[in-house]
Design a protein around this motif. Structure first.
Motif, mmCIF file in Angstrom:
data_model
loop_
_atom_site.group_PDB
_atom_site.id
_atom_site.type_symbol
_atom_site.label_atom_id
_atom_site.label_comp_id
_atom_site.label_asym_id
_atom_site.label_seq_id
_atom_site.Cartn_x
_atom_site.Cartn_y
_atom_site.Cartn_z
ATOM 1 N N ARG A 229 21.960 53.957 58.596
ATOM 2 C CA ARG A 229 22.470 52.729 57.993
ATOM 3 C C ARG A 229 23.852 52.372 58.561
ATOM 4 O O ARG A 229 24.308 51.235 58.435
ATOM 5 N N ASN A 230 24.507 53.357 59.155
ATOM 6 C CA ASN A 230 25.807 53.122 59.796
ATOM 7 C C ASN A 230 25.699 53.085 61.319
ATOM 8 O O ASN A 230 26.712 52.986 62.010
ATOM 9 N N ASP A 231 24.476 53.183 61.837
ATOM 10 C CA ASP A 231 24.248 53.123 63.272
ATOM 11 C C ASP A 231 24.403 51.673 63.723
ATOM 12 O O ASP A 231 23.747 50.777 63.183
ATOM 13 N N PRO A 232 25.255 51.411 64.718
ATOM 14 C CA PRO A 232 25.473 50.022 65.145
ATOM 15 C C PRO A 232 24.197 49.292 65.530
ATOM 16 O O PRO A 232 24.067 48.084 65.313
ATOM 17 N N ARG A 233 23.234 50.003 66.093
ATOM 18 C CA ARG A 233 22.012 49.329 66.540
ATOM 19 C C ARG A 233 21.055 49.019 65.390
ATOM 20 O O ARG A 233 20.116 48.242 65.551
ATOM 21 N N TYR A 234 21.298 49.658 64.257
ATOM 22 C CA TYR A 234 20.530 49.358 63.048
ATOM 23 C C TYR A 234 21.249 48.330 62.172
ATOM 24 O O TYR A 234 20.732 47.942 61.127
ATOM 25 N N ALA A 235 22.434 47.914 62.566
ATOM 26 C CA ALA A 235 23.215 46.960 61.770
ATOM 27 C C ALA A 235 22.486 45.625 61.683
ATOM 28 O O ALA A 235 21.711 45.256 62.570
ATOM 29 N N GLU A 236 22.758 44.887 60.599
ATOM 30 C CA GLU A 236 22.061 43.629 60.345
ATOM 31 C C GLU A 236 22.141 42.681 61.538
ATOM 32 O O GLU A 236 21.162 42.026 61.910
ATOM 33 N N GLU A 237 23.304 42.607 62.175
ATOM 34 C CA GLU A 237 23.482 41.653 63.259
ATOM 35 C C GLU A 237 22.730 42.051 64.531
ATOM 36 O O GLU A 237 22.552 41.236 65.442
ATOM 37 N N ASN A 238 22.279 43.319 64.612
ATOM 38 C CA ASN A 238 21.579 43.804 65.799
ATOM 39 C C ASN A 238 20.107 44.130 65.557
ATOM 40 O O ASN A 238 19.322 44.178 66.514
ATOM 41 N N PHE A 239 19.759 44.370 64.318
ATOM 42 C CA PHE A 239 18.436 44.903 63.993
ATOM 43 C C PHE A 239 17.314 44.008 64.519
ATOM 44 O O PHE A 239 16.412 44.464 65.232
ATOM 45 N N ALA A 240 17.354 42.735 64.160
ATOM 46 C CA ALA A 240 16.268 41.829 64.543
ATOM 47 C C ALA A 240 16.156 41.691 66.062
ATOM 48 O O ALA A 240 15.047 41.629 66.615
ATOM 49 N N LEU A 241 17.298 41.644 66.741
ATOM 50 C CA LEU A 241 17.283 41.546 68.201
ATOM 51 C C LEU A 241 16.605 42.755 68.824
ATOM 52 O O LEU A 241 15.802 42.629 69.760
ATOM 53 N N ASN A 242 16.911 43.941 68.308
ATOM 54 C CA ASN A 242 16.331 45.161 68.869
ATOM 55 C C ASN A 242 14.868 45.325 68.498
ATOM 56 O O ASN A 242 14.114 46.013 69.199
ATOM 57 N N LEU A 243 14.462 44.686 67.414
ATOM 58 C CA LEU A 243 13.076 44.806 66.979
ATOM 59 C C LEU A 243 12.122 44.112 67.954
ATOM 60 O O LEU A 243 10.932 44.445 68.009
ATOM 61 N N LYS A 244 12.644 43.163 68.748
ATOM 62 C CA LYS A 244 11.788 42.446 69.691
ATOM 63 C C LYS A 244 11.157 43.393 70.705
ATOM 64 O O LYS A 244 9.997 43.242 71.070
ATOM 65 N N MET A 245 11.932 44.371 71.192
ATOM 66 C CA MET A 245 11.369 45.308 72.168
ATOM 67 C C MET A 245 10.283 46.166 71.544
ATOM 68 O O MET A 245 9.304 46.539 72.201
ATOM 69 N N VAL A 246 10.431 46.460 70.248
ATOM 70 C CA VAL A 246 9.437 47.274 69.561
ATOM 71 C C VAL A 246 8.107 46.534 69.499
ATOM 72 O O VAL A 246 7.034 47.142 69.618
ATOM 73 N N GLY A 247 8.165 45.207 69.354
ATOM 74 C CA GLY A 247 6.933 44.425 69.336
ATOM 75 C C GLY A 247 6.143 44.587 70.620
ATOM 76 O O GLY A 247 4.904 44.703 70.593
#
Length: 330
Positions: A229-247
């Motif tokens: 929850r404190n990981d920068p890549r899991y932060a709200e401002e980054n989460f959705a952007l990073n989720l695109k690669m998971v798709g």
């Protein structure tokens, strides 16, 4: 199982087992582990042909090495046991780095005792100590090799200059650093240097701390108190952007009828025969899923699609917070 070689002659299973989650450090580190299930996971991994098991004195601290030692009792043959030193451990846990020659030896002796073995197959410096010349640290590690207390030496998260200097003192068999679809910066300088020097590469967090499995769709999927929850890549401002690669990972997984985790691991395995990922696990089910990645063959189109979805250096957010980032690539 398939097998690979780290350095000049350290043969290991193509996928290792990262034992850190088994330490049961607490729910903040991937949830509380069940000791019985953790040991059963190690035994099952051995049955599947896994030979490479990774731990560290700081996991727990000490708890993880003790658990692994009990799990491999009577099963030591063919196994490659890797552990790491490099922290000063006080009554309340780690209180800073310490790669002084005295601590190198003390850590080795403690690890050997907890693991119940006579020789550590791969002995890593966990983090570079900026206060101790790497020549002094590796010199102390090399003395342990001469004494038969370690077989091969490794570094973790070291910078290019440190790697060169260390390798000049004693051959380094493996460098362990973060590497995955969402963390590719090692491709710039570190991985090419390892190949120049003949050093094997062991990616930790090959599934992006669970992100690349596709099982975490929202930050709220993480339990309260989870450090991610404190990981920068899991932060709200980054989460959705990073989720695109998971798709994209999930689409390719569906086409191959395998899990997203297997695709992420297969991508790493496809980056070179000198790469041996160590996905962390504490349950048989997830370990078995990860190990099946050795049989996944990605097409050129798959690899190109993954490269496009996860371009080097474009994951949103730094991989660590400021304090942890200050300890890498030294």
């Amino acid at each position: 199982m398939k097998y690979r070689t780290l350095g000049s002659n350290l043969t290991v299973s193509a996928l290792g087992v990262g034992c850190m989650p088994m330490a049961g450090i607490g729910k903040g580190m991937y949830g509380v582990a069940d000791e019985t299930e953790s040991i059963a996971t190690i035994h099952r991994a051995i049955e599947l042909g896994a030979t490479f098991f990774d731990t560290a004195e700081v996991y727990g601290p000490h708890v993880d090495e003790d658990l692994l030692g009990r799990a491999i009792a009577g099963k030591r043959e063919r196994l490659v046991i890797a552990t790491k030193f490099g922290f000063r451990i006080g009554d309340q846990g780690p209180v800073g780095v310490d790669s002084s020659p005295a601590n190198v030896r003390a850590a080795c002796e403690g690890s050997l005792k907890r693991l119940g073995i006579e020789t550590i197959d791969l002995f890593y410096q966990h983090r570079v100590d900026p206060n101790v010349p790497i020549e002094d640290t590796v010199g102390a590690m090399a003395a342990l090799v001469k004494e038969g207390k370690a077989r091969h030496l490794g570094l973790s998260e070291a910078g290019a200059d440190t790697i060169r200097r260390a390798h000049a003192v004693h051959p380094i068999a493996a460098l362990q650093s973060e590497y995955s679809l969402w963390e590719r910066t090692v491709e710039d300088e570190i991985l090419p240097l390892c190949r120049e020097l003949g050093i094997g590469f062991v990616p930790y967090s090959p599934l992006g701390r669970g992100f690349l499995t596709g099982q975490i769709k929202r930050r709220d999927d993480l339990p309260e108190g989870d450090y991610r929850r404190n990981d920068p890549r899991y932060a709200e401002e980054n989460f959705a952007l990073n989720l695109k690669m998971v798709g994209v990972v999930e689409e390719i997984a569906e086409a191959h009828h395998v899990s997203a985790a297997q695709i992420a691991l297969a991508w790493l395995l496809a980056q070179g025969d000198d790469i041996v990922p160590i996905p962390g696990t504490k349950r048989r089910k997830t370990m078995e899923d990860s190990m099946a990645a050795v049989d996944v063959v990605l097409t050129d189109d798959d690899l190109a699609e993954l490269d496009e979805a996860a371009p080097r250096g474009e994951t949103a957010g730094p991989r660590y917070g400021e304090r942890m980032m200050a300890m890498v690539r030294l």
